[in-house]
Design an enzyme around this catalytic site. Sequence first.
Site: not given
Length: 459
Positions: A156-157, A210, A231-232, A265
């Site tokens: 899901k992009h 996020s 991976e935020l 990020c």
Amino acid sequence: MTTYAVTNPATGAVEKTYPTATDEQITEAVNLAAETFTSYANTSFEQRAQWMHRVADLYEERLDQLCSIITREMGKPVRQAEFEVKISVSIYRYYADHAAEFLADEELPVARGGQAKVQYDPVGVLLGIMPWNFPYYQVARFAGPNLMAGNTIVLKHAPQCPESAEVMEQIFHEAGFPAGAYVNIYASNEQIAERVIPDPRVQGVSLTGSDRAGAAVAETAGKHLKKVVLELGGNDPFIVLDREIVPQAVELAATSRFGNAGQACNAAKRLIVLEEFYDDFVEQLKTAVEQVQLGDPTQPETAMGPMSSQQALENLDAQVRDAIDHGATAHVGGAPEDREGAWYPATLLTGLTPEMRAYSEELFGPVAMVYSVASEEEAIKLANDTPYGLTATVHSSDPARAAEVGNQIHTGQVFINETSTTAAELPFGGVKRSGFGRELGPYGIKEFVNVRLVKYSKN
Ligand SMILES: NC(=O)C1=CN([C@@H]2O[C@H](COP(=O)(O)OP(=O)(O)OC[C@H]3O[C@@H](n4cnc5c(N)ncnc54)[C@H](O)[C@@H]3O)[C@@H](O)[C@H]2O)C=CC1
Ligand SMILES: CCCCCC(=O)O
């Protein structure tokens, strides 16, 4: 309601829309990935590697098309888009070449005699939820290792990236992967929470985005006992320890902060400088920031294009306005351009204080913030004064001193006298609110495998 559309941030024009999946289509997608898993898990590493190298070949053959798509989807300058496609190619080839080695059976000594080994088995269907800032690279970090491990994936992009999502699925299928090995879904958040994560055939979720999205997805995954890799965001410190290193540090800071219009990020977000040469650093950085000109992202000479969306620009504008309203100084930039599209100039802020949103929140855009500190100890304290912990970079003419300081910063990655970079062979990930789990390198392929003990009696 989630709308998947190509909205060109350079103009604000909606160029293409894609229908959100129906519930039936979501169910069919998971069914396809699950039914394919049984046979796909039994393919050899050699067969998977052949298909994976073909994916890399097709990325290389379609470089211009792939770059054009993400330049329109999220405003990435075409040269930076080329870099992204090429690093994605390197990730696919890296895992094609090393998966068998990384996942080879391991013999274990058995104190009481007998034989034992560990084997790394695929687990099943994995859900990948990926963001808009690096549309190809973020997917490669997930699809490369997990397909090579024998898992099948449902991807899901981001709603901003439906066309790159579509072309990636096409490439994987054209390369020879079974249709159910890589299934793209234009799903809503509700469908993810209600129909995908709870499905007993979905064994794990990998999300890049996020901390808000990570928390929401991890809550649902936790309820259904599914492993997650997150991976935020980050609010990464960039510490400068001595005057001699300032010219190099200024150049590295500008490169890190303004690449991808600051939407990374792992970008250097908080520049922390000892007060004895702070004024000099700010002056040199001001000159560098003034040279970062906005341009047409389709042109090869453009260093910075628009931000990814009007919403991203408005979020950043609110954070910068709040800082300025509370006393921060904008030496360069500090407000959106007055024209159609999500255009925000390279900005340099000083005078940040704890009551400002910009002090504690991630600024996901082209805004460099410089802090003055009286000592190395104060630099370390300030660097750690954040809920995030992704990367840290430390700069000194004495690398050992920089390493000593870097060792005291609570992050998943530390870089000495260089910008925070990424490569197929280097693990990537953070601590605290920057997430958990690792992608890339030997670690990224072992997040979603069954570390399975097989033991034989000594008789
Ligand atoms: N770590 C990274 O590489 C990235 C971090 N970010 C962070 O996210 C912030 C906002 O960016 P956004 O566009 O809002 O990214 P986001 O975090 O909302 O989106 C990332 C992905 O998660 C999905 N998502 C979001 N909420 C979800 C939910 N409840 N259930 C299922 N999927 C969900 C989105 O559709 C997208 O595919 C940025 O300011 C930055 O701090 C954004 C992009 C990349
Ligand atoms: C290629 C640069 C890596 C950016 C990592 C991120 O924003 O998730």
